[in-house]
Design an enzyme around this catalytic site. Structure first.
Site, short mmCIF file in Angstrom:
data_model
loop_
_atom_site.label_atom_id
_atom_site.label_comp_id
_atom_site.label_asym_id
_atom_site.label_seq_id
_atom_site.Cartn_x
_atom_site.Cartn_y
_atom_site.Cartn_z
N ARG A 46 -52.53 -33.86 -48.48
CA ARG A 46 -53.12 -32.56 -48.07
C ARG A 46 -53.15 -32.36 -46.55
NH1 ARG A 46 -57.03 -33.85 -52.26
NH2 ARG A 46 -56.30 -32.87 -54.18
N LYS B 271 -44.53 -22.96 -38.03
CA LYS B 271 -43.87 -22.56 -39.29
C LYS B 271 -43.08 -23.76 -39.79
CE LYS B 271 -43.28 -17.58 -39.06
NZ LYS B 271 -42.29 -16.48 -39.00
N GLU C 186 -31.81 -17.33 -29.97
CA GLU C 186 -33.27 -17.18 -30.05
C GLU C 186 -33.85 -16.90 -28.66
OE1 GLU C 186 -34.61 -16.90 -32.96
OE2 GLU C 186 -33.77 -18.32 -34.40
N LYS D 22 -43.07 -17.51 -26.81
CA LYS D 22 -43.42 -17.89 -28.18
C LYS D 22 -44.90 -18.25 -28.28
CE LYS D 22 -42.42 -19.49 -32.48
NZ LYS D 22 -41.42 -19.99 -33.38
N GLU E 112 -48.79 -14.46 -38.77
CA GLU E 112 -47.87 -13.34 -38.91
C GLU E 112 -48.47 -12.17 -39.69
OE1 GLU E 112 -43.69 -14.51 -39.26
OE2 GLU E 112 -43.37 -12.70 -40.41
N ARG F 162 -46.41 -11.24 -34.70
CA ARG F 162 -45.48 -12.36 -34.87
C ARG F 162 -44.24 -11.96 -35.67
NH1 ARG F 162 -46.68 -18.80 -36.06
NH2 ARG F 162 -44.50 -19.39 -35.95
N ASN G 4 -39.00 -12.12 -35.79
CA ASN G 4 -37.96 -12.16 -36.83
C ASN G 4 -36.87 -11.12 -36.59
OD1 ASN G 4 -39.18 -14.21 -38.39
ND2 ASN G 4 -40.68 -12.71 -39.09
N HIS H 96 -33.49 -11.50 -38.22
CA HIS H 96 -33.55 -12.60 -39.20
C HIS H 96 -33.33 -12.13 -40.63
CE1 HIS H 96 -34.83 -14.89 -35.78
NE2 HIS H 96 -35.08 -15.98 -36.48
N HIS I 266 -30.63 -14.11 -42.27
CA HIS I 266 -30.86 -14.98 -43.43
C HIS I 266 -29.90 -14.60 -44.57
CE1 HIS I 266 -35.23 -16.17 -42.15
NE2 HIS I 266 -34.31 -16.78 -41.47
N HIS J 171 -27.73 -21.07 -38.05
CA HIS J 171 -28.86 -20.14 -38.05
C HIS J 171 -28.81 -19.21 -36.83
CE1 HIS J 171 -32.94 -18.64 -38.64
NE2 HIS J 171 -33.18 -18.96 -37.38
P1 NAD Z 1 -30.14 -28.39 -36.79
O1 NAD Z 1 -31.46 -29.00 -36.92
O2 NAD Z 1 -29.25 -28.39 -37.97
O3 NAD Z 1 -29.39 -29.07 -35.57
C1 NAD Z 1 -28.10 -28.67 -35.26
C2 NAD Z 1 -27.11 -29.85 -35.19
O4 NAD Z 1 -27.31 -30.52 -33.97
C3 NAD Z 1 -27.31 -30.87 -36.28
O5 NAD Z 1 -26.06 -31.37 -36.67
C4 NAD Z 1 -28.11 -31.96 -35.59
O6 NAD Z 1 -27.98 -33.21 -36.19
C5 NAD Z 1 -27.50 -31.93 -34.23
N1 NAD Z 1 -28.33 -32.40 -33.13
C6 NAD Z 1 -29.65 -32.23 -32.97
N2 NAD Z 1 -30.02 -32.66 -31.77
C7 NAD Z 1 -28.92 -33.14 -31.17
C8 NAD Z 1 -28.67 -33.71 -29.91
N3 NAD Z 1 -29.62 -33.83 -28.99
N4 NAD Z 1 -27.42 -34.13 -29.62
C9 NAD Z 1 -26.42 -33.98 -30.53
N5 NAD Z 1 -26.59 -33.40 -31.73
C10 NAD Z 1 -27.83 -32.99 -32.03
O7 NAD Z 1 -30.24 -26.86 -36.32
P2 NAD Z 1 -31.19 -26.09 -35.30
O8 NAD Z 1 -30.38 -25.00 -34.78
O9 NAD Z 1 -31.86 -27.01 -34.37
O10 NAD Z 1 -32.33 -25.50 -36.24
C11 NAD Z 1 -32.02 -24.58 -37.25
C12 NAD Z 1 -33.15 -24.61 -38.26
O11 NAD Z 1 -34.35 -24.23 -37.64
C13 NAD Z 1 -32.92 -23.67 -39.41
O12 NAD Z 1 -33.23 -24.33 -40.62
C14 NAD Z 1 -33.92 -22.56 -39.16
O13 NAD Z 1 -34.35 -21.95 -40.35
C15 NAD Z 1 -35.01 -23.29 -38.49
N6 NAD Z 1 -35.87 -22.45 -37.64
C16 NAD Z 1 -37.20 -22.56 -37.79
C17 NAD Z 1 -38.05 -21.84 -37.00
C18 NAD Z 1 -39.53 -22.03 -37.10
O14 NAD Z 1 -40.28 -21.26 -36.50
N7 NAD Z 1 -39.98 -23.05 -37.80
C19 NAD Z 1 -37.53 -20.97 -36.03
C20 NAD Z 1 -36.15 -20.87 -35.89
C21 NAD Z 1 -35.33 -21.61 -36.70
N1 GLY Z 2 -39.25 -18.12 -35.64
C1 GLY Z 2 -40.17 -17.09 -36.02
C2 GLY Z 2 -41.59 -17.48 -35.88
O1 GLY Z 2 -41.91 -18.57 -35.50
O2 GLY Z 2 -42.44 -16.70 -36.18
#
Ligand code: NAD
Ligand code: GLY
Length: 360
Positions: A118, A140, A182, A224, A234, A238, A242, A245, A249, A262
């Site tokens: 939890r 998130k 972003e 942010k 949100e 907030r 998006n 998005h 998506h 993404h």
């Molecule tokens: P990712 O986590 O897939 O990383 C991209 C690639 O880079 C991967 O292959 C990873 O292994 C590699 N990598 C990571 N760090 C590295 C480094 N320092 N050197 C070499 N390679 C490296 O993708 P991302 O773009 O970081 O994140 C995308 C994800 O984030 C999506 O799932 C998206 O939905 C999510 N997201 C979440 C939020 C949120 O608010 N929680 C906001 C935006 C995006």
């Molecule tokens: N990436 C959108 C949010 O954090 O609200």
């Protein structure tokens, strides 16, 4: 080191930004309340940075769990693997989970932390630009469902975010560009001065100029943190984060998770949002042009995928967290720096945007 604060009362936490933070001995100690730690990373990031991180955690009982790399692994089965690893130790309800990686590792580890017994303490060490400017901040957490992106998740804040800008040295150019999507988003939705700064400095960013990158991470995180502090769950402002998005998506899911990054899908999605805003008479041609030009200079796609028809988009867009009573709500633009949530756009104009092959 730059320290920003995400102001959420007794759940406030710092964002620490500098080079060489992953190997900084003693930095994390105050955010780890008990003996047990589980570091979750992936098979790409672990060989690069895990040993460095572990060398700073010698005072703790540290376990590691390495995930396969890819958006397609951000799912319930891989999440269950994290729970299994925690229970196998067994880890108690004071274990601190540390996410070392990009947004995929951060989102799934955060959700594991929200659910395990939890809720257990959680630290974000984002290693992609996208994760440093967006996903690691704000709480998130989620996994994907085959029917929709990020559909299973929770709001769950970390104890701290450690953005080691030196870790971007190993990130490839395509991933750097995905993160810039972003970054550009903050300029579009609420910070027109930052958008202009990005227009002036995009070449330096793409060339990985350290000072430009560090300024852009800091200003993005400030944006942010301000939005999250105003509206953690949100209920209002907030939602503007998006921008692009809902379209994005749909592109990610429709093209198969992992094929469009993404950030790439969000970039094209933001341009589609700009296009619908222009068709609706809210946004000028000039602002659509500036948006497309900046995205392109950042190395991002500005042409929607020809494989998706308007009706396929609509099916995919119905599985979105902004849908209310079956109606798709969209974040649209009035100008560069001013976004709004719209639920009374013209359906025929949306169809035109969804069918457009060229926007910019
Ligand atoms: P990712 O986590 O897939 O990383 C991209 C690639 O880079 C991967 O292959 C990873 O292994 C590699 N990598 C990571 N760090 C590295 C480094 N320092 N050197 C070499 N390679 C490296 O993708 P991302 O773009 O970081 O994140 C995308 C994800 O984030 C999506 O799932 C998206 O939905 C999510 N997201 C979440 C939020 C949120 O608010 N929680 C906001 C935006 C995006
Ligand atoms: N990436 C959108 C949010 O954090 O609200």
């Amino acid at each position: 080191m730059t320290t920003l604060n995400v102001d959420l009362g007794d759940r406030s936490y710092p964002i620490l930004i500098d080079r060489e933070l992953i190997g900084s001995v003693g930095l994390l100690k105050q955010y780890i309340p008990a003996r047990q730690v589980m570091v979750v990373s992936n098979e790409t990031v672990a060989p690069l940075y895990l040993d460095k991180l572990l060398s700073t955690l010698t005072d703790f009982e540290v376990h590691t769990h390495i995930l396969p790399d890819g958006e397609e692994f951000k799912n319930l089965q891989i999440l269950d693997g994290i729970f299994d690893a925690l229970l196998k130790v067994p880890c108690d309800r004071e274990v601190t989970l540390i996410a070392l990686g990009g947004g995929v590792v951060g989102d799934i580890t955060g959700f594991a932390a929200a659910c395990y017994q939890r809720g257990v303490p959680f630290i974000q060490i984002p290693t992609t630009l996208l994760a440093q400017v967006d996903s690691s901040v704000g709480g998130k957490t989620a996994v994907n469902h085959p029917r929709g992106k990020n559909m299973i998740g929770a709001f769950y804040q970390p104890r701290c975010v450690v953005a080691d800008t030196g870790s971007l040295d190993t990130l490839d150019d395509r991933q750097l560009s995905a993160g810039l999507a972003e970054v550009i988003k903050y300029g579009l939705i609420r910070d027109p001065g930052f958008f202009s700064w990005l227009e002036e400095n995009m070449d330096a960013l793409v060339d990985r100029d350290a000072a430009a990158l560090s300024y852009c991470i800091e200003r993005s995180c400030r944006n942010k943190a301000e939005v999250v502090a105003q509206d953690e769950h949100e209920a209002g402002v907030r939602a503007l984060l998006n921008l692009g998005h809902t379209f994005g998506h749909a592109i990610e899911a429709g093209m198969g998770y992992g094929n469009w990054l993404h950030g790439e899908a969000v970039a094209t999605g933001m341009l589609m949002a700009a296009d619908l805003s222009r068709r609706s008479g809210w946004l000028s041609d000039q602002d659509v042009y500036r948006t497309g030009a900046l995205l392109k200079r950042a190395g991002l796609p500005v042409v929607p995928p020809s494989e998706l028809t308007a009706s396929r988009y609509r099916d995919l867009m119905k599985v979105d967290k902004k849908v209310k009573s079956g109606h798709i709500r969209l974040v649209l633009l009035k100008s560069i720096g001013e976004a709004f949530v719209c639920d009374d756009y013209d359906e025929a104009l949306l169809n035109q945007t969804l069918s457009a092959q060229t926007i910019y």
